[in-house]
Design an enzyme around this catalytic site. Structure first.
Site, PDB file in Angstrom:
ATOM      1  CE  LYS A 209     -20.077   5.276  -4.019  1.00 59.37           C
ATOM      2  NZ  LYS A 209     -21.226   6.176  -3.925  1.00 59.37           N
TER       3      LYS A 209
ATOM      4  CB  SER B 285     -20.985   0.034   6.938  1.00 56.37           C
ATOM      5  OG  SER B 285     -21.075  -0.492   5.632  1.00 56.37           O
ATOM      6  CB  THR B 286     -17.624  -3.200   9.720  1.00 57.82           C
ATOM      7  OG1 THR B 286     -17.038  -2.179  10.542  1.00 57.82           O
ATOM      8  CG2 THR B 286     -16.797  -4.463   9.828  1.00 57.82           C
ATOM      9  CD  GLU B 287     -23.891  -5.509   5.811  1.00 54.77           C
ATOM     10  OE1 GLU B 287     -24.305  -4.471   6.373  1.00 54.77           O
ATOM     11  OE2 GLU B 287     -24.631  -6.311   5.213  1.00 54.77           O
TER      12      GLU B 287
ATOM     13  N   GLY C 171     -17.221  -2.731   3.866  1.00 54.09           N
ATOM     14  CA  GLY C 171     -15.751  -2.743   3.820  1.00 54.09           C
ATOM     15  C   GLY C 171     -15.195  -4.143   3.629  1.00 54.09           C
TER      16      GLY C 171
ATOM     17  CD  GLU D 194      -9.184   4.942   8.308  1.00 56.85           C
ATOM     18  OE1 GLU D 194      -9.633   4.534   9.400  1.00 56.85           O
ATOM     19  OE2 GLU D 194      -8.012   5.290   8.150  1.00 56.85           O
TER      20      GLU D 194
ATOM     21  CB  CYS E 249     -16.055   6.459  12.175  1.00 55.00           C
ATOM     22  SG  CYS E 249     -14.870   7.711  11.729  1.00 55.00           S
TER      23      CYS E 249
ATOM     24  CD  GLU F 285     -20.493   2.876  13.460  1.00 55.98           C
ATOM     25  OE1 GLU F 285     -20.729   2.222  12.430  1.00 55.98           O
ATOM     26  OE2 GLU F 285     -19.520   3.633  13.576  1.00 55.98           O
TER      27      GLU F 285
END
Ligand code: TAP
Length: 452
Positions: free
Chosen positions: A154, A208-210, A212, A229, A263, A354
């Protein structure tokens, strides 16, 4: 039918329309992938290797076309986009060596022989962000295919075009139907279905961490392995004993490359206090020389940001900021943004969050211990650089900074044959390098009794 409008970030104008996949479309793709994977895994390792090399050759033959498409869809400078397309072919070639090297073990046991096998998971779902659409996809699909899996990919809704073309090139190269499919749709539908579908047995997520964390939580409920990642706020640490000219000349490229939408961007420059002012003096001409403009031109270092809303978010970081240096950018309707160097304190938002844009925070430090403390004062731990002429310091600091990918007197982050990935909120697991194909397998242990 819901559609996606693809926009050229250099002009702000739409130029392509695509259907947005539904959950039923994902289920149909996964069903095709399940069937294709069985036949693929049953092939001789050398046959899988040959097929991947053919795919690599086909990508090589289309580097220019893929690069031009990325310039249009993502605003990457043409030179970078060519590198990215060629990188996909290199990653495929590298992992084409893996099927014949997925070595199991023979473990001494009484009464028989004990052997381990690296079994493919089956179908792997790969979710990719918009910043490096081709390269990041290939870090997942090449080793996953090499290990005997099928892949559903995707791309980000903003940048689906090169991924779709790679899917067509895979078929043109002779990869079986259904083995490598690209499904374009929203993260909340297509991405989430990769997480919840019982036949997708591993998920690779870059973004994004959120999101992820949400993907990992969903995968945990399905007992599904996941590679993450995620974001970064990497430090570029410049000691007083460094080659300051070299460090300053390299600093813009380390954070403004791809308009900072990287990143690994070294978006915090930590400079030893005794050389702080001298470093800024040296940085000034390097920032002024950074060329922002039409990404189809050969002489440009940086194109536009990806979207109007992203540009708004990046610009907000400059509200009330102490701007030390500002580069230039074209006017017009594209999502242009002039690079900025900001003087900051450790608690400032510009030094902590970030930004994913061409904005870098410069912070002073006192000594080695202070530099390490500041570098680690972040939820993230993806990349980083250390500039010093002292070998001992380079070793000490590179071991002490909690990041997955560091470089000394250089800003290099990505070589496909070395491991890549983050610590702390920057991720889970590693991509690339010699072990990546194995990460797309489960170990099976078989005992063969030899007693008569
Ligand atoms: P995200 O919003 O997290 O999106 C990344 C991908 O996930 C997109 O394909 C997105 O789909 C999809 N997605 C969104 N919501 C989802 C959900 N609920 N479930 C499953 N998938 C979902 O990030 P972004 O804005 O595209 O990318 C920027 C971020 O990626 C930055 O934080 C950056 O640091 C990180 N990044 C990390 C790396 C590495 S290697 N660590 C590399 C590149 C980028 P749609 O947007 O198409 O709906």
């Amino acid at each position: 039918m819901s559609t996606i409008t693809v926009i050229d970030p250099s002009t702000g104008l739409p130029f392509h329309e695509l259907a947005r996949a539904t959950e039923a479309d994902v289920d149909a793709a996964v069903a095709r992938a399940v069937a294709a994977q069985r036949a693929w895994a049953a092939l001789a390792p050398g046959a899988r290797a040959d097929a991947l090399r053919a795919f690599a050759r086909t990508v090589e033959e289309h580097v220019e076309e893929l690069a031009r498409l990325e310039v249009r869809n993502s605003g990457h400078p043409i030179g970078s986009a060519r590198w990215e397309a060629a990188h996909v072919a290199q990653v495929l070639n590298y992992y084409a060596g893996a099927p014949e090297r997925l070595l199991g073990r023979q473990i001494p046991v009484p009464g028989g022989i004990d052997v381990t096998f690296h079994e493919p998971y089956g179908v792997v779902g790969i979710i990719v962000p918009w910043n490096f659409p081709m390269t990041i996809a290939s870090w997942g699909f090449a080793p996953a295919l090499a290990a005997g899996n099928a892949v559903v990919l995707k791309p980000a809704e903003l940048t689906p075009l090169t991924a779709l073309r790679l899917g067509e090139l895979a078929l043109a190269a002779g990869l079986p139907e259904g083995l490598f499919q690209v499904v374009v749709g929203s993260g909340s539908v297509v991405g989430q279905r990769f997480v919840s579908h019982p036949d997708v047995r591993k998920v690779v997520f870059t973004g994004s961490t959120e999101v992820g964390v949400d993907v990992a939580a969903g995968c945990a409920r399905m007992l599904k392995p996941v590679t993450l990642e995620l974001g970064g706020k990497s430090a570029n640490i410049v000691f007083a004993d460094a080659d300051l000219e070299k460090a300053a000349a390299a600093a813009p490229g380390a954070v403004f490359d791809n308009a900072g939408q990287d990143c690994c961007a070294r978006s915090r420059i930590l400079v030893q206090r005794s050389v702080h002012d001298r470093f800024l003096e040296l940085l000034e001409p390097a920032v002024s020389a950074w060329r922002v403009g039409d990404p189809s031109r050969e002489d440009v270092d940086m194109g536009p940001l990806i979207s109007a809303s992203h540009r708004e978010g990046v610009a907000a970081f400059l509200d009330g900021a102490d701007i030390a240096l500002r580069g230039t950018a074209p006017g017009g309707d594209g999502f242009w943004f002039a690079p900025a160097v900001v003087l900051a304190q450790p608690q400032d938002r510009v030094a902590r969050d970030e930004i994913f844009g061409p904005v870098v925070a410069v912070l002073p430090f006192d000594d080695e211990a202070d530099a390490i403390r500041l570098a680690n004062d972040s939820i993230y731990g993806l990349a980083g650089s250390i500039w010093t002429e002292s070998l001992g310091r380079a070793v000490r600091v590179s071991r002490a900074v909690k990041s997955g990918v560091l470089s000394v007197n250089s800003h290099s982050s990505v070589r496909y044959w070395t491991p890549f990935g983050g610590m702390k909120a920057s991720g889970l697991g590693r991509e690339l390098g010699p072990d990546a194909a194995e990460h797309f397998t489960e170990t099976k242990n078989v005992f063969f009794a030899t007693d008569a």
